[in-house]
Design a protein around this motif. Structure first.
Motif, PDB file in Angstrom:
ATOM      1  N   UNK A  51       0.805  -1.222   0.000  1.00  0.00           N
ATOM      2  CA  UNK A  51       0.000   0.000   0.000  1.00  0.00           C
ATOM      3  C   UNK A  51       0.842   1.278   0.000  1.00  0.00           C
ATOM      4  N   UNK A  52       2.102   1.180   0.409  1.00  0.00           N
ATOM      5  CA  UNK A  52       2.973   2.350   0.428  1.00  0.00           C
ATOM      6  C   UNK A  52       3.733   2.545  -0.888  1.00  0.00           C
ATOM      7  N   UNK A  53       3.473   1.696  -1.873  1.00  0.00           N
ATOM      8  CA  UNK A  53       4.141   1.803  -3.174  1.00  0.00           C
ATOM      9  C   UNK A  53       3.096   2.168  -4.224  1.00  0.00           C
ATOM     10  N   UNK A  54       3.186   3.376  -4.786  1.00  0.00           N
ATOM     11  CA  UNK A  54       2.240   3.743  -5.846  1.00  0.00           C
ATOM     12  C   UNK A  54       2.378   2.786  -7.037  1.00  0.00           C
ATOM     13  N   UNK A  55       1.280   2.447  -7.688  1.00  0.00           N
ATOM     14  CA  UNK A  55       1.349   1.517  -8.821  1.00  0.00           C
ATOM     15  C   UNK A  55       2.370   1.921  -9.881  1.00  0.00           C
ATOM     16  N   UNK A  56       2.460   3.200 -10.178  1.00  0.00           N
ATOM     17  CA  UNK A  56       3.408   3.641 -11.202  1.00  0.00           C
ATOM     18  C   UNK A  56       4.846   3.328 -10.779  1.00  0.00           C
ATOM     19  N   UNK A 101      -1.678  -4.212 -17.664  1.00  0.00           N
ATOM     20  CA  UNK A 101      -2.972  -4.858 -17.508  1.00  0.00           C
ATOM     21  C   UNK A 101      -3.274  -5.173 -16.041  1.00  0.00           C
ATOM     22  N   UNK A 102      -2.245  -5.607 -15.305  1.00  0.00           N
ATOM     23  CA  UNK A 102      -2.436  -5.944 -13.886  1.00  0.00           C
ATOM     24  C   UNK A 102      -2.805  -4.699 -13.088  1.00  0.00           C
ATOM     25  N   UNK A 103      -2.240  -3.555 -13.447  1.00  0.00           N
ATOM     26  CA  UNK A 103      -2.541  -2.294 -12.759  1.00  0.00           C
ATOM     27  C   UNK A 103      -4.041  -2.022 -12.745  1.00  0.00           C
ATOM     28  N   UNK A 104      -4.724  -2.427 -13.798  1.00  0.00           N
ATOM     29  CA  UNK A 104      -6.157  -2.155 -13.908  1.00  0.00           C
ATOM     30  C   UNK A 104      -6.989  -2.914 -12.884  1.00  0.00           C
TER      31      UNK A 104
END
Length: 168
Positions: free
Chosen positions: A111-116, A144-147
């Motif tokens: 949760x502390x790591x932004x997806x980007x 795709x996983x980011x979605x």
């Protein structure tokens, strides 16, 4: 003489978390090559580092990543496989599997790591450690996983919230 601007990519590569991710990739790669449990290999390295000062200690985030991937390997691998087009997970280069496993675990659990950041770090690791085609391949799968990652995180949070606290 004017101070040279900091090259953000070079600075990022030297970051503590980047190094921790790279060590996690190394450990996951080695565990697969040796056909041993990644968590057992991690414990072995932690022990070795306490006995031998020549061996670098294992960073806490490396520990988090390796244990997290090992604990959730079936779901992580299933997710990766579902986004491979005309490929099987077992046919990917082992280093790409390790990189993707770490990034997917981070997308689902860190949760502390932004997806980007998770995606960018995976692409950087692929540039450093794998083939010329790997960075774009890794980026495509993770794109795709980011979605779906927000839904996975929300489901995990709901599951945690619905579990009664136990006294340990």
């Amino acid at each position: 003489m004017a101070e040279q601007p900091v090259d953000k990519k070079s600075f990022k590569k030297l970051g503590t978390r980047h190094k921790a991710r790279r060590r996690a990739v190394d450990l996951l790669f080695e565990a697969e090559a040796r056909d041993v449990d990644p968590a057992d290999l991690l414990d072995e390295r932690v022990e070795l580092a306490t006995r031998d000062q020549a061996v670098a200690p294992v960073h806490a985030y490396t520990h988090t990543l390796v244990e997290g991937v090992a604990d959730d390997l079936d779901r992580v691998d299933g997710t990766i496989e579902s986004y491979l087009k005309d490929w099987e997970l077992s046919r990917l280069p082992a280093v790409d599997r390790a990189i993707l496993r770490i990034a997917v675990w981070e997308l689902f659990h860190a949760n502390d790591v932004p997806p980007v950041v998770a995606v960018d770090e995976a692409v950087e690791l692929a540039k450093e450690l794998s083939t010329d085609d790997s960075p774009s391949f890794v980026n495509g799968v993770l794109g795709q996983v980011v979605l779906i990652a927000p839904q996975v995180r929300a489901a995990a949070a709901a599951t945690r919230a619905s579990r009664p606290e136990t006294d340990a």
